[in-house]
Design a protein around this motif. Structure first.
Motif, PDB file in Angstrom:
ATOM      1  N   THR A   2     -11.261  -3.800  -3.715  1.00  0.00           N
ATOM      2  CA  THR A   2     -11.724  -4.250  -2.402  1.00  0.00           C
ATOM      3  C   THR A   2     -11.562  -5.752  -2.292  1.00  0.00           C
ATOM      4  O   THR A   2     -11.496  -6.450  -3.286  1.00  0.00           O
ATOM      5  CB  THR A   2     -13.196  -3.878  -2.169  1.00  0.00           C
ATOM      6  N   ALA A 198      -3.217   3.699  -0.202  1.00  0.00           N
ATOM      7  CA  ALA A 198      -4.624   4.054   0.012  1.00  0.00           C
ATOM      8  C   ALA A 198      -5.154   4.816  -1.194  1.00  0.00           C
ATOM      9  O   ALA A 198      -6.307   4.632  -1.608  1.00  0.00           O
ATOM     10  CB  ALA A 198      -4.760   4.892   1.277  1.00  0.00           C
ATOM     11  N   ARG A 201      -5.936   2.393  -3.724  1.00  0.00           N
ATOM     12  CA  ARG A 201      -6.853   1.378  -3.177  1.00  0.00           C
ATOM     13  C   ARG A 201      -6.204   0.004  -3.077  1.00  0.00           C
ATOM     14  O   ARG A 201      -6.831  -1.029  -3.336  1.00  0.00           O
ATOM     15  CB  ARG A 201      -8.128   1.310  -4.028  1.00  0.00           C
ATOM     16  N   ASN A 202      -4.944   0.009  -2.696  1.00  0.00           N
ATOM     17  CA  ASN A 202      -4.201  -1.250  -2.529  1.00  0.00           C
ATOM     18  C   ASN A 202      -4.009  -1.594  -1.057  1.00  0.00           C
ATOM     19  O   ASN A 202      -2.971  -2.125  -0.668  1.00  0.00           O
ATOM     20  CB  ASN A 202      -2.818  -1.145  -3.205  1.00  0.00           C
ATOM     21  N   ASP A 204      -6.324  -2.917   2.598  1.00  0.00           N
ATOM     22  CA  ASP A 204      -7.551  -3.251   3.327  1.00  0.00           C
ATOM     23  C   ASP A 204      -7.352  -2.711   4.748  1.00  0.00           C
ATOM     24  O   ASP A 204      -6.701  -3.333   5.582  1.00  0.00           O
ATOM     25  CB  ASP A 204      -7.736  -4.777   3.336  1.00  0.00           C
TER      26      ASP A 204
END
Length: 259
Positions: A2, A198, A201-202, A204
């Motif tokens: 994050t 996604a 988690r790369n 935003d």
């Protein structure tokens, strides 16, 4: 992963607007501009910036692509063939990322970019030129998409930076058809890349949404301006953008080799 600092919506909107204008004007994803901006000015990590950029360009590619299509400047068959190659190539590129030494590849790509920058001043495509899709050129378009996808995954460069000059110089497309076809091709590539990012988690998604909405507002304007600029001056402006990309890659490569 994050992002610790939440960048302001205004700053993101301004960055997105600039990206959208360039995207529509040159038929590129805009990641070549957006990624360094996110890293330098908003403190994003490189990987997060790349993933966010891929997601953000989707609305601009859709809207800008429609802008070119309405004016008859998209070769749909070529776009589909390129997209088939790039979706597969992007997966291969992301798989190879941690397994292939990219140093030599990066230098070879920079030489390619330098060649394109120089040739843009001498080879001016005709506005009425179109891509003649045969069995051979069809296979070569899929191969072009595949190579573009792999290079995008390995080097973090946008597909449009490669595809637009290749369509003009090797497939005989006009500058407008090359740009419009490139934007349409970026749509499935962006969707595929965003799902992958996604999952890791790369990306935003909040920032990508603001950037994307802002970009999609100005992307059609870019595509309209593109039709008003004579082909030579369009080439000249595109060559300056590619020279910026080349300088940025050279700087990063030399800085990395000193560490």
């Amino acid at each position: 992963m994050t992002h610790s600092v939440r960048p302001s919506i205004l700053v993101l909107a301004l960055l997105g607007s600039a990206t959208g204008l360039l995207s529509g004007l040159f038929g590129i994803g805009g990641g070549v501009i957006l990624v360094p901006m996110l890293v330098m000015f908003l403190g994003f990590q490189q990987r997060l910036a790349a993933g966010t950029s891929v997601a953000a360009i989707l609305p601009a590619a859709v809207v800008g692509g429609i802008g070119y299509a309405v004016q008859g400047n998209v070769d749909w068959i070529a776009a589909a063939l390129l997209a088939a190659g790039i979706v597969v190539g992007a997966q291969i590129g992301s798989y190879l990322l941690s397994r292939v030494p990219t140093g030599l590849l990066r230098w070879m790509f920079m030489v390619f970019l330098l060649g394109v920058v120089v040739s843009l001043w001498f080879v001016v495509p005709q506005r009425d030129a179109a891509i003649d899709v045969t069995l051979l050129t069809g296979a070569l378009l899929v191969l072009t998409g595949l190579v573009t996808g792999v290079l995008s995954g390995l080097l973090g460069v946008g597909g449009g930076v490669i595809v637009v000059p290749v369509l003009m110089f090797f497939f005989g497309a006009s500058d407008l058809i090359a740009k419009g076809t490139s934007l349409i091709m970026l749509v499935p590539g962006s969707i595929s890349g965003t799902f992958g990012n996604a999952r890791r988690r790369n990306v935003d998604l909040r920032s990508a949404a603001v950037l994307g909405i802002a970009a999609s507002v100005l992307s059609p304007l870019g595509s309209v301006i593109a039709t008003r600029i004579p082909p030579f001056w369009s080439n000249a402006a595109f060559s300056l953008l590619l020279a910026f990309v080349l300088g940025q890659m050279l700087f990063k490569t030399l800085r990395g080799s000193k560490k």
